[in-house]
Design a protein around this motif. Sequence first.
Motif, PDB file in Angstrom:
ATOM      1  N   GLU A   1       0.746  -1.201   0.057  1.00  0.00           N
ATOM      2  CA  GLU A   1      -0.135  -0.090  -0.122  1.00  0.00           C
ATOM      3  C   GLU A   1       0.775   1.161   0.073  1.00  0.00           C
ATOM      4  O   GLU A   1       0.619   2.350  -0.640  1.00  0.00           O
ATOM      5  N   LEU A   2       2.016   1.291   0.485  1.00  0.00           N
ATOM      6  CA  LEU A   2       2.944   2.432   0.544  1.00  0.00           C
ATOM      7  C   LEU A   2       3.416   2.748  -0.890  1.00  0.00           C
ATOM      8  O   LEU A   2       3.857   3.935  -0.906  1.00  0.00           O
ATOM      9  N   HIS A   3       3.082   1.933  -1.744  1.00  0.00           N
ATOM     10  CA  HIS A   3       3.625   2.364  -3.222  1.00  0.00           C
ATOM     11  C   HIS A   3       2.431   3.210  -3.889  1.00  0.00           C
ATOM     12  O   HIS A   3       2.558   4.183  -4.702  1.00  0.00           O
ATOM     13  N   GLY A   4       1.276   3.107  -3.225  1.00  0.00           N
ATOM     14  CA  GLY A   4       0.066   3.919  -3.663  1.00  0.00           C
ATOM     15  C   GLY A   4      -0.694   3.825  -4.769  1.00  0.00           C
ATOM     16  O   GLY A   4      -1.381   4.578  -5.423  1.00  0.00           O
ATOM     17  N   ASN A   5      -0.498   2.486  -4.974  1.00  0.00           N
ATOM     18  CA  ASN A   5      -1.349   1.880  -6.329  1.00  0.00           C
ATOM     19  C   ASN A   5      -2.224   0.899  -5.873  1.00  0.00           C
ATOM     20  O   ASN A   5      -1.757  -0.452  -5.754  1.00  0.00           O
ATOM     21  N   ALA A   6      -3.483   1.078  -5.626  1.00  0.00           N
ATOM     22  CA  ALA A   6      -4.310   0.383  -5.053  1.00  0.00           C
ATOM     23  C   ALA A   6      -4.643  -0.813  -5.929  1.00  0.00           C
ATOM     24  O   ALA A   6      -5.092  -1.911  -5.400  1.00  0.00           O
ATOM     25  N   HIS A   7      -4.567  -0.814  -7.254  1.00  0.00           N
ATOM     26  CA  HIS A   7      -4.674  -2.016  -8.169  1.00  0.00           C
ATOM     27  C   HIS A   7      -3.759  -2.925  -7.949  1.00  0.00           C
ATOM     28  O   HIS A   7      -4.131  -4.272  -7.930  1.00  0.00           O
ATOM     29  N   ILE A   8      -2.429  -2.677  -7.635  1.00  0.00           N
ATOM     30  CA  ILE A   8      -1.433  -3.615  -7.288  1.00  0.00           C
ATOM     31  C   ILE A   8      -1.929  -4.395  -6.127  1.00  0.00           C
ATOM     32  O   ILE A   8      -1.669  -5.678  -6.040  1.00  0.00           O
ATOM     33  N   VAL A   9      -2.465  -3.747  -5.117  1.00  0.00           N
ATOM     34  CA  VAL A   9      -2.722  -4.358  -3.811  1.00  0.00           C
ATOM     35  C   VAL A   9      -3.952  -5.233  -3.962  1.00  0.00           C
ATOM     36  O   VAL A   9      -3.829  -6.319  -3.462  1.00  0.00           O
ATOM     37  N   ALA A  10      -4.642  -4.933  -4.723  1.00  0.00           N
ATOM     38  CA  ALA A  10      -5.982  -5.725  -5.095  1.00  0.00           C
ATOM     39  C   ALA A  10      -5.500  -7.351  -5.683  1.00  0.00           C
ATOM     40  O   ALA A  10      -6.177  -8.095  -5.636  1.00  0.00           O
TER      41      ALA A  10
END
Length: 237
Positions: free
Chosen positions: A161-170
């Motif tokens: 989440e620290l990367h700031g890309n919610a799609h990656i997290v999902a």
Amino acid sequence: MTEIETSTEEDAGALQLPSFHQQSSLREQVADALRAHLVSGRMRPGVLYSAPKLAAEFGVSATPVREAMLDLVSEGLVDVVRNRGFRVTHLSDAELDAMAELRALIEVPVMGMIAESCEGERIPAVKALRKVADAITDAAARKDLVAYIELDTEFHLRFLELHGNAHIVAVIRDLRRRSRLYGLEDLAGTGLMLRLCEEHQQMVDAALERDGETMRTLMAQHIGHVRSVWAGRDVEQ
């Protein structure tokens, strides 16, 4: 396609499920616990699971369990067996390897970027993950596989989440839910699991030192465990 032989919960034994006392988000709590049992391999392909029997082990009514199982059906994790219950979706070694490969393609470079840009408000966020890493180690020491998987998932998703890309997290959340760590119980009995827990602490160290190269090496190694030992194909003794 070969039909998977179906047995029952009685054949497989009780899952030792936790009891839930908070009524809020009960469906989500049950679903999370079931996902952890799926990933750990404690809920196995070919075994028929009924909502009432699972509910009795959870200590709740059948409704939230049935709703949670339907959530897992929509995620492709279990199949409905009409008028009988639910059955875990079978995954081949090739499918497990493909998911691990995809995780590596995403997580290795992203975690490297997170480490290299660890400054400002990211520093306390990374430091806070130290407690989660400690909790993972405690769960491993207790051989509490469900807690281990839930905490391990929390650790890695919060880091991403620290990367700031919610799609990656999902995407990574979905891949982790679909994984099967069939060798985890054997791994818990060897002590290797505790040594692998050290990698979480090392990831925190690498981020705080802004060492992207070390972080990428750690992540490649960490996911490599999923492809081999944790998939149950080569458990060290």
